[in-house]
Design a protein around this motif. Structure first.
Motif, short mmCIF file in Angstrom:
data_model
loop_
_atom_site.label_atom_id
_atom_site.label_comp_id
_atom_site.label_asym_id
_atom_site.label_seq_id
_atom_site.Cartn_x
_atom_site.Cartn_y
_atom_site.Cartn_z
N ASP A 3 61.98 -4.44 -75.90
CA ASP A 3 61.80 -4.01 -74.53
C ASP A 3 61.02 -2.70 -74.53
O ASP A 3 61.55 -1.65 -74.89
CB ASP A 3 63.16 -3.82 -73.86
CG ASP A 3 63.04 -3.51 -72.37
OD1 ASP A 3 61.93 -3.18 -71.90
OD2 ASP A 3 64.07 -3.58 -71.69
N GLU A 4 59.76 -2.77 -74.14
CA GLU A 4 58.88 -1.60 -74.16
C GLU A 4 59.33 -0.50 -73.20
O GLU A 4 58.88 0.63 -73.31
CB GLU A 4 57.44 -2.01 -73.84
CG GLU A 4 56.83 -2.95 -74.86
CD GLU A 4 56.67 -2.32 -76.25
OE1 GLU A 4 56.40 -1.10 -76.32
OE2 GLU A 4 56.82 -3.04 -77.23
N LYS A 5 60.20 -0.83 -72.24
CA LYS A 5 60.66 0.17 -71.27
C LYS A 5 61.74 1.07 -71.86
O LYS A 5 61.99 2.15 -71.35
CB LYS A 5 61.20 -0.53 -70.03
CG LYS A 5 60.16 -1.31 -69.28
CD LYS A 5 60.78 -2.05 -68.13
CE LYS A 5 59.79 -3.07 -67.58
NZ LYS A 5 60.42 -4.07 -66.76
N LYS A 6 62.39 0.63 -72.90
CA LYS A 6 63.45 1.43 -73.51
C LYS A 6 62.82 2.56 -74.32
O LYS A 6 61.78 2.40 -74.93
CB LYS A 6 64.32 0.57 -74.42
CG LYS A 6 65.15 -0.44 -73.65
CD LYS A 6 66.01 -1.24 -74.59
CE LYS A 6 66.81 -2.27 -73.83
NZ LYS A 6 67.66 -3.05 -74.74
N PRO A 7 63.48 3.71 -74.35
CA PRO A 7 62.92 4.85 -75.09
C PRO A 7 63.09 4.72 -76.60
O PRO A 7 63.98 4.01 -77.08
CB PRO A 7 63.73 6.04 -74.57
CG PRO A 7 65.02 5.45 -74.12
CD PRO A 7 64.70 4.06 -73.64
N SER A 8 62.24 5.40 -77.30
CA SER A 8 62.29 5.47 -78.77
C SER A 8 62.74 6.87 -79.17
O SER A 8 62.46 7.85 -78.48
CB SER A 8 60.92 5.22 -79.38
OG SER A 8 60.50 3.91 -79.12
N ASP A 37 70.42 0.54 -75.47
CA ASP A 37 69.65 1.47 -74.64
C ASP A 37 68.35 1.95 -75.28
O ASP A 37 67.53 2.54 -74.59
CB ASP A 37 70.50 2.70 -74.32
CG ASP A 37 71.79 2.34 -73.59
OD1 ASP A 37 71.70 1.64 -72.57
OD2 ASP A 37 72.87 2.74 -74.06
N ARG A 39 64.87 1.39 -77.84
CA ARG A 39 63.93 0.45 -78.44
C ARG A 39 63.97 0.57 -79.96
O ARG A 39 63.97 -0.43 -80.67
CB ARG A 39 62.51 0.70 -77.93
CG ARG A 39 61.49 -0.28 -78.50
CD ARG A 39 60.14 -0.13 -77.89
NE ARG A 39 59.61 1.19 -78.20
CZ ARG A 39 58.66 1.79 -77.49
NH1 ARG A 39 58.17 1.22 -76.43
NH2 ARG A 39 58.23 2.98 -77.84
N GLY A 56 61.36 9.83 -76.68
CA GLY A 56 60.15 9.57 -75.90
C GLY A 56 59.09 10.64 -76.07
O GLY A 56 58.37 10.95 -75.13
N ILE A 83 69.20 9.30 -70.92
CA ILE A 83 68.94 7.86 -70.78
C ILE A 83 70.05 7.10 -70.04
O ILE A 83 69.80 6.01 -69.53
CB ILE A 83 68.67 7.18 -72.13
CG1 ILE A 83 69.90 7.15 -73.02
CG2 ILE A 83 67.48 7.83 -72.83
CD1 ILE A 83 69.72 6.31 -74.29
#
Length: 96
Positions: A3-8, A37, A39, A56, A83
């Motif tokens: 899921d690209e919307k989740k933060p790294s 929650d 990525r 992020g 988050i």
């Protein structure tokens, strides 16, 4: 599926100081707590005494600004507040 919307999260650690084990342990703690929650959590080798945690791309904790290492509970609270505000972390919500 990623899921690209989740933060790294990135954990940059000093290889000269041999902080890989600490970084890996912190990554495991974060992945266990925020498994749905995040990525990814990546480990980034660095030098010069660096130990930074970025969410992020934003540095949320740095050993440079805090002489002692933070504990996992404090780091979890910092990440949770960004988050998933309001989410309970159970025993990690207790003051250190």
């Amino acid at each position: 599926m990623i899921d690209e919307k989740k933060p790294s999260i990135e954990i940059e650690y000093c290889v000269q100081c041999r902080w890989l084990t600490r970084a890996a342990w912190m990554a495991q703690e974060l992945l266990t707590t925020f498994e749905r929650d995040l990525r990814e959590v990546s480990l980034v080798p660095g030098t010069g005494g660096v130990f930074e945690v970025r969410l992020g791309g934003e540095t949320i904790w740095s050993r440079k600004s805090d002489a002692a290492f933070t504990d996992a509970a404090e780091l979890k609270r910092l990440i949770r507040d960004r988050i998933a505000p309001g989410r309970s972390l159970g025993h990690s919500d207790q003051p250190s």
